[in-house]
Enzyme design. Structure first.
Site, short mmCIF file in Angstrom:
data_model
loop_
_atom_site.label_atom_id
_atom_site.label_comp_id
_atom_site.label_asym_id
_atom_site.label_seq_id
_atom_site.Cartn_x
_atom_site.Cartn_y
_atom_site.Cartn_z
N LYS A 1 0.83 -2.87 6.75
CA LYS A 1 1.37 -2.72 5.41
C LYS A 1 2.87 -2.41 5.43
O LYS A 1 3.60 -2.78 4.52
CB LYS A 1 0.60 -1.64 4.64
N SER B 1 0.86 -1.19 0.00
CA SER B 1 0.00 0.00 0.00
C SER B 1 0.89 1.22 0.00
O SER B 1 2.06 1.16 0.38
CB SER B 1 -0.88 0.01 1.26
N TYR C 1 -3.70 -0.63 10.29
CA TYR C 1 -3.56 -0.89 8.85
C TYR C 1 -2.19 -0.45 8.35
O TYR C 1 -1.51 -1.19 7.64
CB TYR C 1 -4.66 -0.16 8.08
#
Length: 200
Positions: free
Chosen positions: A163, A145, A159
């Site tokens: 990543k 990402s 999150y």
């Protein structure tokens, strides 16, 4: 190494979004066999139907990448019924509701890391490990990402951390792979759909 032609592509999270786009791109790049893995088998079958054409073998398989034993069983099946060069896309990933770090729910974070980090690890280990052991050539692709290299946002600590970990796995593995296997990290941003649909 130079990017080899693709005979077989395996894509996790293939039932929608980037995973479905990767499947379509693999076909465009000459893959003749596809294994579409998704926790929602119905979505994977829908992509299978959309891509179906003469001379192309596609199998949709229900797969929870956080279940490492299940990923290993699927890898056994794939290598028993296909040939290289292989493209393995460790694409499956999830998000959780945004929450400040001090208010984050442990259960949500464990699920997030179970899919995004341990699911990516399980996919690379099961498929990349078999490729290396058998001397197969091919390429590994992890969907990370833009958050892997920064772009932090309030409420997204879990999150973003997951990543960062995915990019770390890929970066270290790049130094461990045999010469016939390459690896890349895909770092899509919020505008990926507008920028690269229908094939990414």
């Amino acid at each position: 190494m130079t990017n080899p032609s693709i005979a077989t592509a395996v894509i996790t999270g293939a039932g929608s979004g980037i995973g479905a786009a990767l499947a379509a791109e693999a076909v465009q790049r000459g893959a003749s066999t596809l294994f579409l893995l998704d926790i929602d088998a119905g979505k994977a079958r829908k992509v299978q139907s959309e891509l179906a054409r003469e001379g192309l073998t596609i199998e949709a398989i229900e797969c929870d990448v956080s279940d490492a034993a299940a990923v290993e069983r699927i890898a056994d099946h794939v290598f028993a019924h296909s040939r290289g060069p292989f493209l393995i896309c460790a694409n499956a990933g999830v998000t959780v509701p945004r929450a400040p770090l001090f208010e984050a729910d442990r259960g949500n974070l464990e699920w997030l890391f179970g899919v995004n980090v341990f699911g990516t690890w399980a996919t690379l280990k099961a498929f990349g490990g078999r490729m290396a052991a058998a001397g197969h050539s091919g390429w590994l692709l992890v969907t990370a990402s833009e958050h892997s290299v920064g772009v932090p946002f309030a409420g997204g600590s879990g999150y973003t951390a997951s990543k960062h970990a995915v990019l770390g796995l890929a970066d270290v593995l790049r130094r461990e792979l045999p010469a016939q296997i390459g690896i890349s990290a895909l770092l899509p941003g919020l505008g990926w759909q507008a920028a690269c649909a229908p094939s990414c």
